[in-house]
Design a protein around this motif. Structure first.
Motif, PDB file in Angstrom:
ATOM      1  N   UNK A   1       0.800  -1.201   0.043  1.00 23.97           N
ATOM      2  CA  UNK A   1      -0.034  -0.024  -0.005  1.00 23.97           C
ATOM      3  C   UNK A   1       0.739   1.223   0.025  1.00 23.97           C
ATOM      4  N   UNK A   2       2.049   0.948   0.257  1.00 20.71           N
ATOM      5  CA  UNK A   2       3.005   2.295   0.015  1.00 20.71           C
ATOM      6  C   UNK A   2       2.734   3.355   1.163  1.00 20.71           C
ATOM      7  N   UNK A   3       2.768   4.534   0.661  1.00 21.01           N
ATOM      8  CA  UNK A   3       2.518   5.890   1.535  1.00 21.01           C
ATOM      9  C   UNK A   3       1.096   5.821   2.216  1.00 21.01           C
ATOM     10  N   UNK A   4       0.187   5.219   1.504  1.00 17.31           N
ATOM     11  CA  UNK A   4      -1.123   5.001   2.079  1.00 17.31           C
ATOM     12  C   UNK A   4      -1.113   4.537   3.342  1.00 17.31           C
ATOM     13  N   UNK A   5      -0.419   3.484   3.551  1.00 11.95           N
ATOM     14  CA  UNK A   5      -0.316   2.769   4.842  1.00 11.95           C
ATOM     15  C   UNK A   5       0.202   3.369   5.764  1.00 11.95           C
ATOM     16  N   UNK A   6      -0.330   3.417   7.129  1.00  8.43           N
ATOM     17  CA  UNK A   6       0.220   3.855   8.368  1.00  8.43           C
ATOM     18  C   UNK A   6       0.424   2.983   9.324  1.00  8.43           C
ATOM     19  N   UNK A   7       1.342   2.367   9.703  1.00 13.80           N
ATOM     20  CA  UNK A   7       1.754   1.226  10.417  1.00 13.80           C
ATOM     21  C   UNK A   7       1.041   1.693  11.944  1.00 13.80           C
ATOM     22  N   UNK A   8       0.997   3.011  12.334  1.00 15.57           N
ATOM     23  CA  UNK A   8       0.566   3.228  13.688  1.00 15.57           C
ATOM     24  C   UNK A   8      -0.979   2.967  13.866  1.00 15.57           C
ATOM     25  N   UNK A   9      -1.818   3.195  12.572  1.00 15.81           N
ATOM     26  CA  UNK A   9      -3.091   3.107  12.967  1.00 15.81           C
ATOM     27  C   UNK A   9      -3.784   2.000  12.051  1.00 15.81           C
ATOM     28  N   UNK A  10      -3.096   1.443  11.230  1.00 19.93           N
ATOM     29  CA  UNK A  10      -3.734   0.613  10.183  1.00 19.93           C
ATOM     30  C   UNK A  10      -3.262  -1.000  10.525  1.00 19.93           C
TER      31      UNK A  10
END
Length: 202
Positions: free
Chosen positions: A130-139
């Motif tokens: 997902x690249x930059x769309x993915x946020x490890x902290x909240x996804x």
């Protein structure tokens, strides 16, 4: 499970997290006037919404609907636990998803609640796909080769060990060899906000 509806038509999923509150995906809030606690078929009484609270954190958020009247526990109606800590679910954990979403990309919504098992996917795989769309902290991501999420499934819970740990948030618009895994908002990332709202709104 809960159906969020507009003009009597299912639009998004949701789920009871207490006798007074329903959780869903924030992009499901517009024009959602009534909520139905349901199990499999659309047979229960409408519940109107008293107030709405939404997080503001990037584009992936959760929403809480406060009901006008508390929902009564019964043989077919119950609320689900949410995480008490921000500990992540381990990769390869088998969880479940459910919804009344479309049964094909151009098809109708399902009249019956459909359920499926999915497996939690490594964070690194989600970040790569997902690249930059993915946020490890909240996804987080989860899926399986035989599970398909489509329009109308958004807002439903990702349930692991009888606890709702995620909210269905984003997915490819195809069920044929989807190139990327299904994405969920981590409920644990918003625990302070959830506790503030559920404690403050009466």
């Amino acid at each position: 499970m809960v159906s969020l509806q507009e003009n009597g038509k299912h639009e998004c999923g949701g789920f009871l997290v207490s006798e007074n509150f329903v959780m869903s995906a924030a992009h499901c809030w517009k024009k959602m006037i009534f909520i139905l606690p349901l199990i499999h078929f659309f047979t229960c009484v409408y519940h109107s919404v008293r107030s709405v609270a939404c997080t503001l954190h990037y584009s992936i958020t959760v929403i809480l609907f406060q009901l006008e009247k508390p929902v009564q526990r019964s043989r077919t109606v119950e609320w689900i636990a949410i995480p008490k800590t921000n500990k992540d679910v381990e990769a390869n954990t088998i969880c479940s998803v459910a919804g009344w979403g479309k049964i094909a990309f151009e098809g109708p919504y399902s009249s019956r609640l459909l359920e499926a098992d999915v497996s939690v996917i490594e964070t690194e795989t989600c970040k790569r796909d997902w690249g930059n769309y993915f946020s490890e902290s909240n996804m987080m991501c989860a899926g399986s080769d035989c599970t398909c999420l489509l329009q109308g499934d958004s807002g439903g819970p990702l349930v692991c060990n009888n606890t709702a740990v995620g909210v269905i948030a984003f997915y490819e618009k195809t069920c044929i060899n989807p190139p990327r895994p299904y994405g969920y908002t981590k409920i644990s990332a918003f625990l302070p906000w959830i506790e503030k709202i559920m404690g403050k709104i009466k």
